[in-house]
Design a protein around this motif. Structure first.
Motif, mmCIF file in Angstrom:
data_model
loop_
_atom_site.group_PDB
_atom_site.id
_atom_site.type_symbol
_atom_site.label_atom_id
_atom_site.label_comp_id
_atom_site.label_asym_id
_atom_site.label_seq_id
_atom_site.Cartn_x
_atom_site.Cartn_y
_atom_site.Cartn_z
ATOM 1 N N ALA A 620 31.922 43.646 30.090
ATOM 2 C CA ALA A 620 32.432 44.182 31.549
ATOM 3 C C ALA A 620 33.421 45.297 31.290
ATOM 4 O O ALA A 620 33.154 46.164 32.207
ATOM 5 C CB ALA A 620 32.746 43.032 32.279
ATOM 6 N N GLU A 621 34.122 45.398 30.162
ATOM 7 C CA GLU A 621 35.139 46.396 30.078
ATOM 8 C C GLU A 621 34.471 47.483 29.749
ATOM 9 O O GLU A 621 34.934 48.679 30.007
ATOM 10 C CB GLU A 621 36.157 46.153 28.850
ATOM 11 N N GLN A 622 33.391 47.525 29.334
ATOM 12 C CA GLN A 622 32.374 48.956 28.669
ATOM 13 C C GLN A 622 32.110 49.361 29.967
ATOM 14 O O GLN A 622 31.586 50.598 29.676
ATOM 15 C CB GLN A 622 31.571 48.363 27.705
ATOM 16 N N THR A 623 31.901 48.685 31.136
ATOM 17 C CA THR A 623 31.253 49.512 32.331
ATOM 18 C C THR A 623 32.142 49.299 33.409
ATOM 19 O O THR A 623 33.072 48.378 33.520
ATOM 20 C CB THR A 623 29.750 48.833 32.511
ATOM 21 N N ASP A 624 31.688 49.802 34.733
ATOM 22 C CA ASP A 624 32.550 49.776 35.909
ATOM 23 C C ASP A 624 32.282 48.084 36.524
ATOM 24 O O ASP A 624 32.824 47.867 37.442
ATOM 25 C CB ASP A 624 31.902 50.579 36.833
ATOM 26 N N LEU A 625 31.540 47.269 35.551
ATOM 27 C CA LEU A 625 31.379 46.085 36.192
ATOM 28 C C LEU A 625 32.668 45.137 36.101
ATOM 29 O O LEU A 625 32.792 44.276 36.764
ATOM 30 C CB LEU A 625 30.479 45.289 35.182
ATOM 31 N N ILE A 626 33.653 45.668 35.165
ATOM 32 C CA ILE A 626 34.919 45.101 35.170
ATOM 33 C C ILE A 626 35.939 45.348 36.391
ATOM 34 O O ILE A 626 36.625 44.556 36.688
ATOM 35 C CB ILE A 626 35.927 45.817 33.960
ATOM 36 N N VAL A 627 35.613 46.470 37.048
ATOM 37 C CA VAL A 627 36.296 46.838 38.509
ATOM 38 C C VAL A 627 35.579 45.767 39.542
ATOM 39 O O VAL A 627 36.385 45.019 40.122
ATOM 40 C CB VAL A 627 35.799 48.257 38.831
ATOM 41 N N ASP A 628 34.398 45.562 39.562
ATOM 42 C CA ASP A 628 33.906 44.524 40.384
ATOM 43 C C ASP A 628 34.414 43.145 40.064
ATOM 44 O O ASP A 628 34.681 42.436 40.909
ATOM 45 C CB ASP A 628 32.263 44.579 40.391
ATOM 46 N N LEU A 629 34.240 42.862 38.893
ATOM 47 C CA LEU A 629 34.825 41.387 38.486
ATOM 48 C C LEU A 629 36.100 41.227 38.945
ATOM 49 O O LEU A 629 36.660 40.388 38.986
ATOM 50 C CB LEU A 629 34.698 41.441 36.986
ATOM 51 N N GLY A 630 36.989 42.545 38.700
ATOM 52 C CA GLY A 630 38.343 42.356 38.946
ATOM 53 C C GLY A 630 38.793 42.242 40.140
ATOM 54 O O GLY A 630 39.690 41.470 40.773
ATOM 55 N N LYS A 631 37.969 42.899 41.221
ATOM 56 C CA LYS A 631 38.071 42.673 42.745
ATOM 57 C C LYS A 631 37.678 41.168 42.943
ATOM 58 O O LYS A 631 38.338 40.573 43.776
ATOM 59 C CB LYS A 631 37.269 43.577 43.355
ATOM 60 N N TRP A 632 36.785 40.434 42.362
ATOM 61 C CA TRP A 632 36.529 39.142 42.703
ATOM 62 C C TRP A 632 37.463 38.270 42.150
ATOM 63 O O TRP A 632 37.709 37.218 42.885
ATOM 64 C CB TRP A 632 35.340 39.007 41.926
ATOM 65 N N ILE A 633 38.068 38.634 41.087
ATOM 66 C CA ILE A 633 39.172 37.689 40.479
ATOM 67 C C ILE A 633 40.435 37.749 41.479
ATOM 68 O O ILE A 633 41.065 36.748 41.770
ATOM 69 C CB ILE A 633 39.750 38.180 39.203
ATOM 70 N N MET A 634 40.982 39.139 41.769
ATOM 71 C CA MET A 634 42.069 39.145 42.738
ATOM 72 C C MET A 634 41.999 38.610 44.208
ATOM 73 O O MET A 634 42.896 37.786 44.728
ATOM 74 C CB MET A 634 42.428 40.657 43.051
ATOM 75 N N GLN A 635 40.593 38.670 44.495
ATOM 76 C CA GLN A 635 40.259 37.896 45.865
ATOM 77 C C GLN A 635 40.340 36.182 45.847
ATOM 78 O O GLN A 635 41.110 35.950 46.518
ATOM 79 C CB GLN A 635 38.969 38.251 46.451
ATOM 80 N N HIS A 636 39.834 35.886 44.842
ATOM 81 C CA HIS A 636 39.893 34.300 44.735
ATOM 82 C C HIS A 636 41.418 33.948 44.256
ATOM 83 O O HIS A 636 41.919 32.721 44.446
ATOM 84 C CB HIS A 636 38.765 33.753 43.801
#
Length: 817
Positions: A620-636
């Motif tokens: 995830a760190e190599q792509t912008d997928l880490i951004v979506d994952l980070g938003k999911w983590i912060m929300q929950h």
């Protein structure tokens, strides 16, 4: 319309014969009326004369019976009282006068009459005793001869004298008095009325329509149009049918002329060269486009054979096929090489068709020729652009794939070929600093060096796969794979050395390196695309090794890439369809009192089971997928913080890529507003790698979030880009010692590092968190070094789901109120 003479007009030609016919009818009627009257008058004259003769005959008989012969002259004179009686005499059978009217005798008229009298009449009457009345038109008189018996006694022989009477009956005796003038006048008026009505009707319904039609036909034949707007189309006869047909013909002609004008305009304005020839091939017509395309004017080519245009490059078979098709009455299409008037050659796509008349007989040939010189050049240019790189003029990826595909078809299990890829190191940095034009000079120079070496070495095929990625395909050899590999290594080293040579760009000396990837292939390889992918994988491996390296493709590389691709694809699905869970790992003080927790994410895959963060977080760190994952983590995580009692804090790891997003601060603000949690209980953990780029932007965002109450912690301190000056600039509240240092406190060198970190935290007045505590000895050392240290690790507690965390520390599995 041409003027015609009066006697040629239909009205005259109809009415004059009609008038003559009517006059002839009237004349015939008059003739028959006069003839009938003459016959009646003649009959009347004969009847009158005959009646008179009978009366006179009786008188004579009485005279002879009574012996009164003396009264005969008196009786003859009484006969002459009638105005039409010219002569009357009593004669014997030989014409001798027995008794006569003396004045006629004296005048000699009687003698002349008797001399001319036909004696046969006398004999015939004397013998037959019948009265003869006969009209002599040549003498204009009627002669009556009647027998007169002198004695009728038995003993006396009967003697017959003859009474001859000349009765005038003139042929021009016609008189107008008895003519029924009133009836004749009415008849004449009737005739005139009928004639006028008939003439008017013929004029109205025949002559005038015929004149209009004649005028229309002459105009139609001369000019192709009719200026008269009135045609007898409403007449219920042949003229109306003819007029309607003329209108239809006129409409059809107008439509044909309009179509012809359109076709003519299309031909005249067409960009294609149009030529019409006779059956001998001699030109009869060319359009303006022909003049423009060939440079010849129309009068220069009319009457000539088109072969004068030929350049000599058109194959003879084309001409043979052309005339073969035309002789069969079919259309021919093909390419011709021709010459302009100025001698410049051009290519034409010609369509030559036979033209037929209404009977289907071929009368001419029509040639439509399109100048395709520019199009062919454009197609060649487009093909070149499609198969060659515009900047380096080398074959592109598509050409390389085609070449590899053809090469693989020739390979077998004992034949091996090598594909070497070269990717320049740091060319993007040069473009950013000096611009793309500067970088293009470097690319073209490197491309020429690779082309030169690739051509010399086994006639290799050199291509540019895009940007700064070059490929060299070394032809197949029936040698051992290892020998081919060593040869490819030697070639790659030679190319890397050539690339490393200094390049002069705008009086500036530039040095650049490249990374090389090698793939050895044989007939067992799947496809050309697979070879390129494998070579790119090897290049990436060489770059990961630091650049300016050579890497040989290993199947494990592809397996690793395939694994990363699958993780990325399925992780995106897990973000929307479920499978991710939040875990909390407790953080305590030296008395084991709960200080807070760090948020960790776990992935429960529906097929693979639990997937470690060490597997999917780097992907995830190599792509912008880490951004979506980070938003999911912060929300929950914000939702989890709402379940924890105060003053417990929650630490969340923030990826550098996520933190650098332009909308990171606003995103946090929206999540805080939606969740309603206290931002003072949040700690954002960032790594030292965040400080590598644009420190000012990082500080600005941290200060903005700090104003909201969020705290910041440097995670894995000591393992990355450490700078004490940056630590002084950043609004930090915490330092987190990496677990690698904590777990090595038994080592004197590592212990010294830990002590240094403790000292830095004390001097900067920062809270210290030690993660990875796994033994009592580690815990004791950390507490002894700093009693205020916050402890985290398996020795304290392993990460656990939120429900388990609440049950363990608060005896509840539901959110605390």
């Amino acid at each position: 319309m041409k003027t015609i003479h009066w006697w040629q007009r239909l009205s005259v030609q109809i009415t004059v014969p009609l008038l003559c016919a009517m006059l002839l009818v009237i004349a015939g009627l008059a003739y028959f009326m006069i003839s009938a009257q003459q016959q009646a008058a003649l009959r009347t004259a004969k009847l009158e004369l005959g009646s008179s003769i009978v009366v006179v005959q009786g008188a004579f008989n009485r005279m002879y019976t009574s012996d009164r012969k003396i009264a005969i002259p008196e009786l003859l004179s009484e006969i002459h009282v009638h105005p039409n009686v010219m002569n009357a005499a009593l004669v014997d059978r030989f014409g001798g006068i027995v008794a006569a009217y003396e004045p006629n005798v004296l005048s000699g008229e009687l003698s002349g009459f008797l001399a001319e009298l036909d004696k046969d009449y006398l004999t015939e009457v004397a013998n037959s005793t019948k009265t003869i009345v006969k009209y002599h038109p040549e003498h204009a008189h009627v002669i009556a001869v009647a027998p007169i018996i002198e004695s009728t006694s038995i003993h006396q022989r009967a003697q017959r004298n003859l009474l001859v009477v000349e009765y005038r009956h003139e042929p021009n005796w016609y008189r107008f008095e008895p003519v029924p003038w009133q009836q004749l006048s009415l008849l004449l008026l009737l005739f005139l009325a009928v004639f006028y009505v008939l003439w008017w009707a013929l004029r109205r319904w025949v002559a005038r329509p015929a004149d209009q039609l004649a005028h229309a036909v002459m105009e139609f034949g001369s000019h192709g149009q009719v200026t008269s707007t009135v045609l007898p189309t409403q007449l219920p006869n042949e003229f109306g049918v003819l007029a309607r047909n003329i209108e239809l013909a006129l409409q059809e002609r107008r439509a044909r002329e309009a179509t012809l004008r359109k076709l003519s305009a299309a031909v005249e304005q067409a960009s294609e060269s149009i030529m019409i020839t006779d059956l001998k091939g001699e030109v009869e017509y060319v359009n303006p486009a022909f003049e423009k395309n060939t440079g010849y004017s129309a009068h220069e080519v009319v009457g000539k054979n088109p072969r004068f245009l030929a350049s000599g490059r058109t194959p003879r078979q084309n001409y043979q096929a052309l005339w073969q098709r035309l002789s069969e009455g079919e259309t021919w299409q093909g390419e011709l090489y021709n010459l302009r008037k100025d001698g410049v050659e051009f290519r034409e796509w010609a369509t030559i068709s036979p033209l037929r008349d209404e009977q289907g007989k071929v009368t001419h040939y029509l040639a439509s020729k399109l100048n395709i010189t520019q199009r062919v050049e454009d197609e060649a240019r487009i093909e070149h652009l499609a198969y060659y790189d515009k900047l380096t003029e080398l074959p592109n990826r598509l050409s390389c794939n085609d070449y590899l595909t053809r090469m693989l078809q020739r390979l077998d299990e004992q034949t091996f070929a090598a594909v070497v890829l070269f990717d320049l190191d740091g060319i993007q940095r040069i473009n950013d600093v000096r611009g793309f034009e500067f970088g293009d000079v470097i690319l073209t120079t490197v491309a020429e060096r690779i082309r030169t070496l690739g051509t010399i070495h086994r006639q290799g095929f050199v291509a540019n796969l895009g940007g700064d990625l070059f490929a060299v395909v070394l032809d197949a050899e029936q040698q051992d794979a290892q020998v081919v590999l060593e040869d490819a290594r030697a070639f790659a080293k030679q190319v890397l050395l050539a690339i490393n040579e200094t390049i002069v760009v705008r009086d500036e000396y530039v040095s650049i390196s490249a990374s090389a990837g090698i793939v050895i292939c044989s007939g067992q390889v799947d496809s050309a695309d697979a070879i390129i992918r494998h070579a790119e994988t090897a290049v990436h491996t060489a770059k990961d090794a630091g650049g300016n390296q050579i890497a040989v493709y290993d199947a494990s590389y592809s397996l690793e890439l395939e694994k990363r691709y699958d993780i990325e694809r399925e992780l995106r699905r897990a973000l929307t369809e479920g499978g991710l869970q939040l875990y909390l790992q407790p953080q305590v003080d030296r008395q084991q009192r709960l200080f807070g927790a760090e948020v960790l994410v776990r992935w429960q895959h529906h097929e693979r089971g639990m997937i470690s963060p060490a597997d999917f977080i780097p992907v995830a760190e190599q792509t912008d997928l880490i951004v979506d994952l980070g938003k999911w983590i912060m929300q929950h995580a914000f939702e989890a913080l709402a379940q924890l009692p105060e003053p417990l804090v929650l630490a969340i790891n923030i990826s550098p890529r996520q933190f650098r997003k332009y909308d990171f601060v606003s995103c946090v603000e929206r999540l805080l507003a939606d969740s309603g949690v206290d931002p003072h209980r949040l700690i954002f953990e960032v790594t030292e790698n965040l400080l590598v780029e644009d420190v000012n932007d990082v500080v600005r965002k941290m200060l903005a979030l700090q104003k909201l109450g969020i705290q910041f912690s440097i995670d894995d301190f000591g393992t990355g880009y450490s700078s004490l000056s940056y630590l002084r600039k950043l609004p930090l509240q915490e330092i987190k010692i990496d677990k690698s240092f904590v777990q090595a406190v038994d080592d004197d060198e590592q212990r010294a590092i830990v002590d240094s970190i403790f000292a830095i935290a004390r001097h900067l007045n920062l809270r210290l968190v030690a993660e990875g505590v796994e033994t009592q000895a580690q815990l004791d050392y950390l507490v002894k070094a700093d009693p205020a240290v916050v402890l985290q690790g398996f020795y304290i507690a392993k990460p656990m789901p939120i429900d388990a965390f609440l049950a363990r520390y608060f005896g509840a599995e539901k959110p605390l109120q």
